[in-house]
Enzyme design. Sequence first.
Site, PDB file in Angstrom:
ATOM      1  N   LYS A 153      47.217   3.985  30.407  1.00 30.55           N
ATOM      2  CA  LYS A 153      48.258   3.973  29.389  1.00 30.55           C
ATOM      3  C   LYS A 153      49.381   3.039  29.823  1.00 30.55           C
ATOM      4  O   LYS A 153      49.916   3.159  30.930  1.00 30.55           O
ATOM      5  CB  LYS A 153      48.814   5.388  29.191  1.00 30.55           C
ATOM      6  N   LYS A 212      39.340   9.212  15.820  1.00 31.70           N
ATOM      7  CA  LYS A 212      39.798  10.501  16.348  1.00 31.70           C
ATOM      8  C   LYS A 212      39.456  11.589  15.325  1.00 31.70           C
ATOM      9  O   LYS A 212      39.855  11.506  14.157  1.00 31.70           O
ATOM     10  CB  LYS A 212      41.308  10.476  16.588  1.00 31.70           C
TER      11      LYS A 212
END
Length: 336
Positions: free
Chosen positions: A154, A251
Amino acid sequence: MKIIIRTFKLQLKHTFTISRESHDVQPTLIVELQSDGFSGFGEATSNPYYNITVDSMRANLEAIIPFIESHNDETPEEFWDSASALLKDDMFALCALDMAYNDLYAKKKGKKLYELWGNSPLHNPKTDYTIGIDKIDKMVMKLKEMPWPIYKIKLGTKDDIAIVTELRKHTDARFRIDANCGWTVTETINNAVALKKLGVEFLEQPMKADQWAAHKEVFKHSVLPIVADESCIIEEDVAKCHNHFHGVNVKLVKCGGLTPARRMIAEAKQYGMKTMVGCMTESTVGISAIAHLLPELDYVDMDGALLLSEDIATGVTITDGIVHYADSNGIGAVLK
């Protein structure tokens, strides 16, 4: 068919930070559907970015209990079509419901879910393991704590290249970068050059979701493939992402469950795009459901349960990036 709704607070091993938020605890909602002696399980987590809470999901599901209890023998596709009309404003709750129904349906058929879909797990992709934003020394510590063949890192800070440069010193693993909408066009194009030299495989959602002209520019000039996440939420978004991204990360909670996710994956393949499914920080219930999509994917990010200090369920297990299915039918998950 009977529905039972439970909520939990999942404790994380480490504070998890991305470009826009940090958290130590992840609230989640579990749906259990009971019918004919079988139980199916589904999950959806809260998400401040999409203004979703476990209380809002519970309320929306409780409002349609008469509908749920009146259905039993439809196919998952038929059930999703009916349920989505009632939960069109809450894809997260719809996801938990759809996941549980798919699980229940496969159990009634006496098959694992991927078997019901006619898929083989022989060439399943490995999952990455996520390193959240932190001080560089702590990110190195997290990497060393979990030796893994693929890491998702990230980013979205002023020190992004320095972070990856340091992490590269400690592993030969593949890197994937998720900037969570934290970069500009220039940053993305320039960072891609440096990151490719550092063994990065692709970049995930480097810029804000609705910047389509910017996505097009990066799509043309980036030396690394770009995968959509926040720009690809529901089925209609796949066509928008074509010629703006090289792949899509679907997702389940965002699109409304396994049923629409499979349609999105199939459509992306028709456009020649790479396919990926990502997880939230969730329990083994949600992770077990994702596992059955693996034969249809190029990449997967399903490490959510590995980030927990204590899980609430058993099901699929993961070792060295390789996913091992549970022996039981359906998605294979059971609450502890």
